[in-house]
Design a protein around this motif. Sequence first.
Motif, mmCIF file in Angstrom:
data_model
loop_
_atom_site.group_PDB
_atom_site.id
_atom_site.type_symbol
_atom_site.label_atom_id
_atom_site.label_comp_id
_atom_site.label_asym_id
_atom_site.label_seq_id
_atom_site.Cartn_x
_atom_site.Cartn_y
_atom_site.Cartn_z
ATOM 1 N N PRO A 1 0.834 -1.206 0.000
ATOM 2 C CA PRO A 1 0.000 0.000 0.000
ATOM 3 C C PRO A 1 0.868 1.255 0.000
ATOM 4 N N PRO A 2 0.336 2.376 -0.487
ATOM 5 C CA PRO A 2 1.129 3.620 -0.615
ATOM 6 C C PRO A 2 1.799 4.073 0.667
ATOM 7 N N ASP A 3 1.155 3.857 1.800
ATOM 8 C CA ASP A 3 1.731 4.361 3.056
ATOM 9 C C ASP A 3 2.951 3.552 3.508
ATOM 10 N N ARG B 1 10.991 0.620 0.149
ATOM 11 C CA ARG B 1 12.080 1.016 -0.743
ATOM 12 C C ARG B 1 13.410 0.962 -0.011
ATOM 13 N N ARG B 2 13.399 1.469 1.184
ATOM 14 C CA ARG B 2 14.635 1.456 1.963
ATOM 15 C C ARG B 2 15.057 0.027 2.296
ATOM 16 N N MET B 3 14.106 -0.784 2.747
ATOM 17 C CA MET B 3 14.416 -2.171 3.107
ATOM 18 C C MET B 3 14.922 -2.958 1.900
#
Length: 445
Positions: free
Chosen positions: A344-346, A352-354
Motif C-alpha cells: 500500500p502507498p503508506d 524502498r529502503r528495506m
Amino acid sequence: MTPQSMHARADLAVDESISSRTQAPAAKPQVRLVKIDGKLTAVPVQEHEPVQVREPVNAVKPLQVVKPAPAVQATQPQPVQAIQTSQANKSGSLRYSPGVKLQDLLQQAIEQNASDLHIHSGAVLRLRVGGKFHDATAAELSSKECKELIMEIMSESQLKQLEEKFQVDFAYDVHGVGRFRANIYKQQRGYDAVFRTIKPSPPTLAELGLPTEFEKYTEFHQGLILFTGPAGCGKSSTMAAMADLINKRRHDHILTIEDPIEYVHTSDACNVTQRQVGAQTESFPTALRAALREDPDVIVIGELRDLETVSLAITAAETGHLVMATLHTSNAIRTINRLLGVFPPDQICQIRRMLSESLKVVISQRLVKRADDRGQVAALEVMINNNAVANLIRENRTFQIKSIMQTGKADGQRLLDASLTRLMNDKVITKKEAIKHAEEPANFK
C-alpha cells in the motif's frame, strides 16, 4: 509230414510275418498271412494275441500333432500388439492404446527428453520437446479416457481438493522413471493435466549452461536473491542449482518452502529441510513466519505470490538470512517495480529502503531455441545491487537502473539484449529468435 512238423512250420511262418509287419506299414490289422505247406493262408488276428503289442510305431505318428502353430499366435493379447507396433520409434510420438497406464506415458516422455506431457480431454496427447509443442498421438482422447488416466495416480486428499477447488498441484514420483510436477484442472470438456519432468537430483550450473560467476552469489550470508522470467524458462532449476552448491560447500541449515516440492535435496554439508505447501505447511506465509524460529541460514521460497509472502521474505533477508525466491517478471527493473507495487502507498517509502539494503542480485532468464535445433539456451539478464542501484531504488528512479547496467559489465551487470546479441553473433541462436525475445527488437533489425 507229421503233425508236429506241420506245427513247427506254421510257427516259423508266424514269426516271419510278425517281423515283416514291423517294416511294412500297409498291413491290415484284421488278418495275417500264414504259409502252411507252401500256401499262404489268411488267418484272423485275435485281440488277445501278443501280435498286437508289436504294432509298428509309424502307425501312430500322425497323432503327434497336438496344436497347430497359428493357435499360439492367436493367444497374444491384442492391446500389447497395438502398443508395440503403433507409432513405435517415431520421434515425438507416444505408444498409446486404451488401457495403457499413465506411468508408461511418463516414461516415454522422459525417454524423448520432453519437458512437459499434456493430457487434454477431446484432444490428442502432446509433448513439449526442446521448447516445441507438438502432437504425440494420432487419435484424440475422450474425456473418459483422460479422466481414467489422471485419476489413477491421485490420492483421496488430492481428489477432494480437485472436487472442491477444480484444480490441484502436486509432485508425482514414478519409481525408476523420474519425478514430475503435476497440475490437474477441470475445463469445459472434462479434466486436463500437465506434467513437468524434474530430474532426480538438482542440476549443476554447467548442465544448465550458466556462467561459473554465479557461484560467487552463493557466498552471501544474508540478503535477497531473485530468479525471474516467464513460465517455463528454468527459474526453479537455476535456483535449485544454486541451493545445491550451498548444500555442498557450506555448513548451514537450508529450509525450502515450495508448492509443490520439485527437486529433492539430500542433506550434504548442510542440513536441508523441505516443506510442501498443503502437505507439510498451510501456506507460504505460515511457513515463513515459523521459519524465523527454526534457525535457518538459507530460505528457499518457491514463488513470491502475494503481499504477505513478499513482506516476510524481505524481512527475513533483512534479519540475517539468505533468501532465494522466484518471481514471474521479465527483467530486473520490472521485478523491483513488482515487489514495490504489492504494498500500500503508506508503506512504499519504508519498503524502498528495506529492499535497497537487502536485495543482492536479480537473475532474469529466457530459454531461446538454438540455431542448430538441438534444444534451448539461456539468455540472461543480471542486475547486481551496488551502491548506485540501491540509491535509485530508494529515490524511486528505477527507470535509470538500465543505464547503470549498460556501463557495469565489468562488475557482472548484463542486459538481456546484450546476452541475445552475443548468442546471435556466436551463431548459437538466429537473428529471428533474438528479435523474438529482445526487450528492444528494433536494435536487431
